[in-house]
Write a protein that holds these residues in place. Sequence first.
Motif, PDB file in Angstrom:
ATOM      1  N   ARG A  55      49.735  46.186  46.909  1.00  0.00           N
ATOM      2  CA  ARG A  55      48.841  45.025  46.829  1.00  0.00           C
ATOM      3  C   ARG A  55      48.524  44.789  45.366  1.00  0.00           C
ATOM      4  O   ARG A  55      48.051  45.677  44.684  1.00  0.00           O
ATOM      5  N   ASN A  56      48.797  43.609  44.915  1.00  0.00           N
ATOM      6  CA  ASN A  56      48.444  43.207  43.562  1.00  0.00           C
ATOM      7  C   ASN A  56      47.416  42.097  43.719  1.00  0.00           C
ATOM      8  O   ASN A  56      47.757  40.968  44.067  1.00  0.00           O
ATOM      9  N   VAL A  57      46.156  42.431  43.516  1.00  0.00           N
ATOM     10  CA  VAL A  57      45.049  41.536  43.824  1.00  0.00           C
ATOM     11  C   VAL A  57      44.504  40.905  42.547  1.00  0.00           C
ATOM     12  O   VAL A  57      44.309  41.585  41.543  1.00  0.00           O
ATOM     13  N   MET A  58      44.234  39.607  42.609  1.00  0.00           N
ATOM     14  CA  MET A  58      43.643  38.881  41.487  1.00  0.00           C
ATOM     15  C   MET A  58      42.330  38.278  41.941  1.00  0.00           C
ATOM     16  O   MET A  58      42.206  37.789  43.061  1.00  0.00           O
ATOM     17  N   TYR A  59      41.355  38.327  41.066  1.00  0.00           N
ATOM     18  CA  TYR A  59      40.052  37.727  41.282  1.00  0.00           C
ATOM     19  C   TYR A  59      40.024  36.420  40.507  1.00  0.00           C
ATOM     20  O   TYR A  59      40.333  36.404  39.319  1.00  0.00           O
ATOM     21  N   TYR A  60      39.677  35.302  41.137  1.00  0.00           N
ATOM     22  CA  TYR A  60      39.601  34.027  40.431  1.00  0.00           C
ATOM     23  C   TYR A  60      38.219  33.423  40.638  1.00  0.00           C
ATOM     24  O   TYR A  60      37.826  33.126  41.763  1.00  0.00           O
ATOM     25  N   GLY A  61      37.489  33.213  39.559  1.00  0.00           N
ATOM     26  CA  GLY A  61      36.174  32.586  39.624  1.00  0.00           C
ATOM     27  C   GLY A  61      36.268  31.110  39.320  1.00  0.00           C
ATOM     28  O   GLY A  61      37.014  30.703  38.416  1.00  0.00           O
ATOM     29  N   ASP A  62      35.514  30.294  40.065  1.00  0.00           N
ATOM     30  CA  ASP A  62      35.589  28.852  39.853  1.00  0.00           C
ATOM     31  C   ASP A  62      35.146  28.449  38.443  1.00  0.00           C
ATOM     32  O   ASP A  62      35.492  27.385  37.956  1.00  0.00           O
ATOM     33  N   TRP A  63      34.415  29.309  37.761  1.00  0.00           N
ATOM     34  CA  TRP A  63      33.991  29.026  36.390  1.00  0.00           C
ATOM     35  C   TRP A  63      35.148  29.120  35.401  1.00  0.00           C
ATOM     36  O   TRP A  63      35.014  28.739  34.245  1.00  0.00           O
ATOM     37  N   SER A  64      36.298  29.592  35.852  1.00  0.00           N
ATOM     38  CA  SER A  64      37.454  29.756  34.973  1.00  0.00           C
ATOM     39  C   SER A  64      38.005  28.435  34.445  1.00  0.00           C
ATOM     40  O   SER A  64      38.742  28.414  33.471  1.00  0.00           O
ATOM     41  N   ILE A  65      37.627  27.329  35.076  1.00  0.00           N
ATOM     42  CA  ILE A  65      38.160  26.027  34.655  1.00  0.00           C
ATOM     43  C   ILE A  65      37.491  25.490  33.393  1.00  0.00           C
ATOM     44  O   ILE A  65      37.994  24.563  32.780  1.00  0.00           O
ATOM     45  N   TYR A  66      36.375  26.079  33.004  1.00  0.00           N
ATOM     46  CA  TYR A  66      35.631  25.546  31.867  1.00  0.00           C
ATOM     47  C   TYR A  66      36.187  26.056  30.543  1.00  0.00           C
ATOM     48  O   TYR A  66      36.851  27.093  30.482  1.00  0.00           O
ATOM     49  N   SER A  67      35.883  25.334  29.472  1.00  0.00           N
ATOM     50  CA  SER A  67      36.470  25.632  28.159  1.00  0.00           C
ATOM     51  C   SER A  67      36.134  27.037  27.667  1.00  0.00           C
ATOM     52  O   SER A  67      36.942  27.650  26.979  1.00  0.00           O
ATOM     53  N   GLY A  68      34.964  27.559  28.017  1.00  0.00           N
ATOM     54  CA  GLY A  68      34.606  28.916  27.611  1.00  0.00           C
ATOM     55  C   GLY A  68      35.537  29.964  28.197  1.00  0.00           C
ATOM     56  O   GLY A  68      35.631  31.079  27.702  1.00  0.00           O
ATOM     57  N   GLN A  69      36.227  29.606  29.269  1.00  0.00           N
ATOM     58  CA  GLN A  69      37.192  30.494  29.913  1.00  0.00           C
ATOM     59  C   GLN A  69      38.626  30.003  29.691  1.00  0.00           C
ATOM     60  O   GLN A  69      39.532  30.320  30.450  1.00  0.00           O
ATOM     61  N   LYS A  70      38.793  29.165  28.687  1.00  0.00           N
ATOM     62  CA  LYS A  70      40.107  28.644  28.265  1.00  0.00           C
ATOM     63  C   LYS A  70      40.772  27.769  29.321  1.00  0.00           C
ATOM     64  O   LYS A  70      41.997  27.735  29.437  1.00  0.00           O
ATOM     65  N   ASN A  71      39.949  27.064  30.127  1.00  0.00           N
ATOM     66  CA  ASN A  71      40.463  26.095  31.101  1.00  0.00           C
ATOM     67  C   ASN A  71      41.561  26.687  31.992  1.00  0.00           C
ATOM     68  O   ASN A  71      42.600  26.085  32.200  1.00  0.00           O
ATOM     69  N   PHE A  72      41.309  27.868  32.507  1.00  0.00           N
ATOM     70  CA  PHE A  72      42.296  28.547  33.351  1.00  0.00           C
ATOM     71  C   PHE A  72      42.190  28.011  34.777  1.00  0.00           C
ATOM     72  O   PHE A  72      41.341  28.423  35.560  1.00  0.00           O
ATOM     73  N   THR A  73      43.048  27.061  35.107  1.00  0.00           N
ATOM     74  CA  THR A  73      43.035  26.414  36.410  1.00  0.00           C
ATOM     75  C   THR A  73      43.990  27.139  37.360  1.00  0.00           C
ATOM     76  O   THR A  73      44.912  27.830  36.920  1.00  0.00           O
ATOM     77  N   PRO A  74      43.792  26.992  38.678  1.00  0.00           N
ATOM     78  CA  PRO A  74      44.635  27.706  39.640  1.00  0.00           C
ATOM     79  C   PRO A  74      46.131  27.425  39.507  1.00  0.00           C
ATOM     80  O   PRO A  74      46.938  28.283  39.839  1.00  0.00           O
ATOM     81  N   ASP A  75      46.507  26.261  39.008  1.00  0.00           N
ATOM     82  CA  ASP A  75      47.936  25.971  38.867  1.00  0.00           C
ATOM     83  C   ASP A  75      48.607  26.857  37.816  1.00  0.00           C
ATOM     84  O   ASP A  75      49.827  26.934  37.751  1.00  0.00           O
ATOM     85  N   LYS A  76      47.814  27.576  37.019  1.00  0.00           N
ATOM     86  CA  LYS A  76      48.365  28.504  36.023  1.00  0.00           C
ATOM     87  C   LYS A  76      48.589  29.907  36.602  1.00  0.00           C
ATOM     88  O   LYS A  76      49.078  30.793  35.914  1.00  0.00           O
ATOM     89  N   ILE A  77      48.233  30.100  37.849  1.00  0.00           N
ATOM     90  CA  ILE A  77      48.409  31.396  38.499  1.00  0.00           C
ATOM     91  C   ILE A  77      49.838  31.512  39.012  1.00  0.00           C
ATOM     92  O   ILE A  77      50.318  30.636  39.732  1.00  0.00           O
ATOM     93  N   ASP A  78      50.513  32.573  38.653  1.00  0.00           N
ATOM     94  CA  ASP A  78      51.857  32.830  39.159  1.00  0.00           C
ATOM     95  C   ASP A  78      51.731  33.654  40.434  1.00  0.00           C
ATOM     96  O   ASP A  78      51.601  34.877  40.404  1.00  0.00           O
ATOM     97  N   GLY A  79      51.741  32.972  41.557  1.00  0.00           N
ATOM     98  CA  GLY A  79      51.568  33.611  42.848  1.00  0.00           C
ATOM     99  C   GLY A  79      52.703  34.528  43.244  1.00  0.00           C
ATOM    100  O   GLY A  79      52.576  35.302  44.195  1.00  0.00           O
ATOM    101  N   SER A  80      53.826  34.482  42.521  1.00  0.00           N
ATOM    102  CA  SER A  80      54.919  35.403  42.837  1.00  0.00           C
ATOM    103  C   SER A  80      54.594  36.813  42.361  1.00  0.00           C
ATOM    104  O   SER A  80      55.240  37.764  42.776  1.00  0.00           O
ATOM    105  N   LEU A  81      53.584  36.949  41.500  1.00  0.00           N
ATOM    106  CA  LEU A  81      53.226  38.253  40.953  1.00  0.00           C
ATOM    107  C   LEU A  81      52.078  38.926  41.691  1.00  0.00           C
ATOM    108  O   LEU A  81      51.773  40.081  41.431  1.00  0.00           O
ATOM    109  N   ILE A  82      51.407  38.194  42.585  1.00  0.00           N
ATOM    110  CA  ILE A  82      50.251  38.766  43.278  1.00  0.00           C
ATOM    111  C   ILE A  82      50.418  38.631  44.786  1.00  0.00           C
ATOM    112  O   ILE A  82      51.111  37.747  45.276  1.00  0.00           O
ATOM    113  N   THR A  83      49.771  39.528  45.511  1.00  0.00           N
ATOM    114  CA  THR A  83      49.819  39.475  46.974  1.00  0.00           C
ATOM    115  C   THR A  83      48.539  38.899  47.562  1.00  0.00           C
ATOM    116  O   THR A  83      48.560  38.321  48.628  1.00  0.00           O
ATOM    117  N   HIS A  84      47.420  39.077  46.854  1.00  0.00           N
ATOM    118  CA  HIS A  84      46.123  38.637  47.351  1.00  0.00           C
ATOM    119  C   HIS A  84      45.343  37.965  46.219  1.00  0.00           C
ATOM    120  O   HIS A  84      45.330  38.470  45.099  1.00  0.00           O
TER     121      HIS A  84
END
Length: 178
Positions: A55-84
Amino acid sequence: MKGRKRTLRKGLSGKILSFTMALAMVANLMGGYCAATELSTKEVKAADAEQPPYRNVMYYGDWSIYSGQKNFTPDKIDGSLITHLNFAFMDADANGDLITTDTWADYENPNVGFSVGTDNKYAGVLGAMVLLRQKYPNMKIGVSVGGWTRSGDFPKIAASETTRKNFALNEKVTASTY
């Protein structure tokens, strides 16, 4: 002078002992980790041959989209690398209904996810999660409820069979009023 030598000796021997103990603990943990990995791999393969043996688990917080978190949006997640993927955080009211904690990020932001037609069907983080799930159908997406400051109603939810059942079924999600 005699007292100082004794202190230095105790300090040095204490450091050596601490280092040796830490090394032994790491070795034991690594040995236990390897054994647990082999055991769990066999169990997973026997239960479901299509699932990877890890299991390769990633935690994603909705606050990640803001500039303080470098605008990390879900489309930048490589789902081939994680299971959950754990989406953080939602809250729950006293009835056990889930509540989003950032309406703008979760539903309304047209710069996250995709806007389809005029209804913004996939706007916000939750819409982007739907698209991510479509792209990586084997990835499991869960919801993290509570967190550091959002656990106040859990005792009320736990106090009643009705609210526990409602919470477990997660049939209703409302936008936040925060």
